[in-house]
Scaffold this motif. Structure first.
Motif, PDB file in Angstrom:
ATOM      1  N   TYR A  50       0.832  -1.209   0.000  1.00 28.29           N
ATOM      2  CA  TYR A  50       0.000   0.000   0.000  1.00 28.29           C
ATOM      3  C   TYR A  50       0.866   1.258   0.000  1.00 28.29           C
ATOM      4  O   TYR A  50       0.672   2.152  -0.818  1.00 28.29           O
ATOM      5  N   ARG A  54       1.385   3.977  -3.016  1.00 27.48           N
ATOM      6  CA  ARG A  54       0.890   5.334  -2.780  1.00 27.48           C
ATOM      7  C   ARG A  54       1.992   6.385  -2.829  1.00 27.48           C
ATOM      8  O   ARG A  54       1.700   7.588  -2.835  1.00 27.48           O
ATOM      9  N   ARG A  83      -8.776   9.159  -2.400  1.00 26.02           N
ATOM     10  CA  ARG A  83      -8.581   7.920  -1.649  1.00 26.02           C
ATOM     11  C   ARG A  83      -9.832   7.063  -1.749  1.00 26.02           C
ATOM     12  O   ARG A  83     -10.953   7.549  -1.609  1.00 26.02           O
ATOM     13  N   VAL A  84      -9.616   5.775  -1.977  1.00 26.62           N
ATOM     14  CA  VAL A  84     -10.728   4.833  -2.097  1.00 26.62           C
ATOM     15  C   VAL A  84     -11.256   4.525  -0.698  1.00 26.62           C
ATOM     16  O   VAL A  84     -10.488   4.321   0.241  1.00 26.62           O
ATOM     17  N   GLU A  85     -12.564   4.510  -0.573  1.00 27.34           N
ATOM     18  CA  GLU A  85     -13.189   4.174   0.712  1.00 27.34           C
ATOM     19  C   GLU A  85     -13.047   2.683   0.974  1.00 27.34           C
ATOM     20  O   GLU A  85     -13.065   1.870   0.062  1.00 27.34           O
ATOM     21  N   ILE A  88      -7.774  -1.395   4.072  1.00 24.47           N
ATOM     22  CA  ILE A  88      -6.485  -1.304   3.387  1.00 24.47           C
ATOM     23  C   ILE A  88      -6.417  -2.255   2.189  1.00 24.47           C
ATOM     24  O   ILE A  88      -5.800  -1.939   1.186  1.00 24.47           O
ATOM     25  N   GLU A  90      -8.890  -3.058   0.142  1.00 23.94           N
ATOM     26  CA  GLU A  90      -9.597  -2.412  -0.971  1.00 23.94           C
ATOM     27  C   GLU A  90      -8.744  -1.311  -1.590  1.00 23.94           C
ATOM     28  O   GLU A  90      -8.738  -1.118  -2.803  1.00 23.94           O
ATOM     29  N   GLN A  91      -8.014  -0.574  -0.735  1.00 20.63           N
ATOM     30  CA  GLN A  91      -7.160   0.503  -1.245  1.00 20.63           C
ATOM     31  C   GLN A  91      -5.985  -0.053  -2.034  1.00 20.63           C
ATOM     32  O   GLN A  91      -5.620   0.478  -3.092  1.00 20.63           O
ATOM     33  N   ALA A  94      -7.321  -1.250  -5.334  1.00 24.03           N
ATOM     34  CA  ALA A  94      -7.579  -0.124  -6.241  1.00 24.03           C
ATOM     35  C   ALA A  94      -6.287   0.410  -6.833  1.00 24.03           C
ATOM     36  O   ALA A  94      -6.217   0.732  -8.029  1.00 24.03           O
ATOM     37  N   ASP A  95      -5.227   0.488  -6.025  1.00 20.25           N
ATOM     38  CA  ASP A  95      -3.939   0.968  -6.526  1.00 20.25           C
ATOM     39  C   ASP A  95      -3.302  -0.024  -7.493  1.00 20.25           C
ATOM     40  O   ASP A  95      -2.655   0.373  -8.458  1.00 20.25           O
ATOM     41  N   ASP A  98      -5.061   0.361 -10.810  1.00 22.44           N
ATOM     42  CA  ASP A  98      -5.032   1.713 -11.370  1.00 22.44           C
ATOM     43  C   ASP A  98      -3.873   1.834 -12.369  1.00 22.44           C
ATOM     44  O   ASP A  98      -2.699   1.828 -11.990  1.00 22.44           O
TER      45      ASP A  98
END
Length: 198
Positions: A50, A54, A83-85, A88, A90-91, A94-95, A98
């Protein structure tokens, strides 16, 4: 005169910093992503992945500021990502999905190639001419051998010719160094421009 000398010192420092940051980005992302993915089945891997993913936009912003400070090339600010709701996982997911994020990481890792070119050119444009200009002093040292285009410098006359060639190479190197710094600054501008979401 002092401003001109300071400008060339700044160019030399910028080329060295380009190498240092390019090497850092390459090692950071190669090791960080590899370690994060291999340790993803444990609790440690997901936070590492993460924070590594980021960090790309912060490093791009740093490159933008560094280019502005050293080259006076203005580059627009890269908009911050939303930032995705969720948790961690899910984030991180998403990254990972992406493409914009991976594009930033690829740009930053390619700075390593730019950095190697910068290091080689910094040695050729700034260090080598100074060594040639110091030839009248250095050729007398037994453990320090200088050769100019394959010709060993052993006499004072040869060292004077080497010093004159060093002065000419200094003038050419300073010009080429300035051109290279502007090209790297333009590369950073293109990088940021290509990363702005349409």
């Amino acid at each position: 005169m002092n401003q001109t000398i300071w400008k060339h010192i700044r160019n030399f420092c910028f080329l060295l910093r380009t190498f240092a940051t390019g090497l850092f980005y390459f090692c950071f992302y190669l090791l960080g992503i590899t370690f994060g993915v291999t340790m993803a089945f444990t609790i440690i891997g997901i936070p590492i992945l993460y924070y590594v993913l980021r960090s790309a936009d912060r490093f791009v912003q740093y490159e933008r500021v560094l280019t502005k400070v050293y080259t006076d090339i203005s580059i627009r600010t890269l908009p911050t990502r939303t930032r995705v709701e969720g948790g961690i996982w899910e984030q991180v997911r998403a990254d990972l999905l992406d493409t914009h994020n991976w594009k930033m990481i690829c740009w930053l890792m390619l700075r390593f190639v730019v950095g190697i070119i910068s290091l080689v050119c910094a040695a050729l444009f700034y260090v080598t001419p100074i060594i040639f200009m110091l030839a009248p002093v250095l050729y007398r040292l037994d453990h320090f051998a200088i050769s100019f285009f394959g010709i060993q410098i052993r006499t004072f006359g040869d060292s004077i010719l080497s010093m004159i060639a060093g002065a000419v190479f200094t003038w050419i190197g300073l010009y080429l160094g300035n051109v290279l710094v502007k090209m790297i600054g333009g590369n950073t501008r293109r990088m940021v421009k290509s990363l702005v979401r349409k």
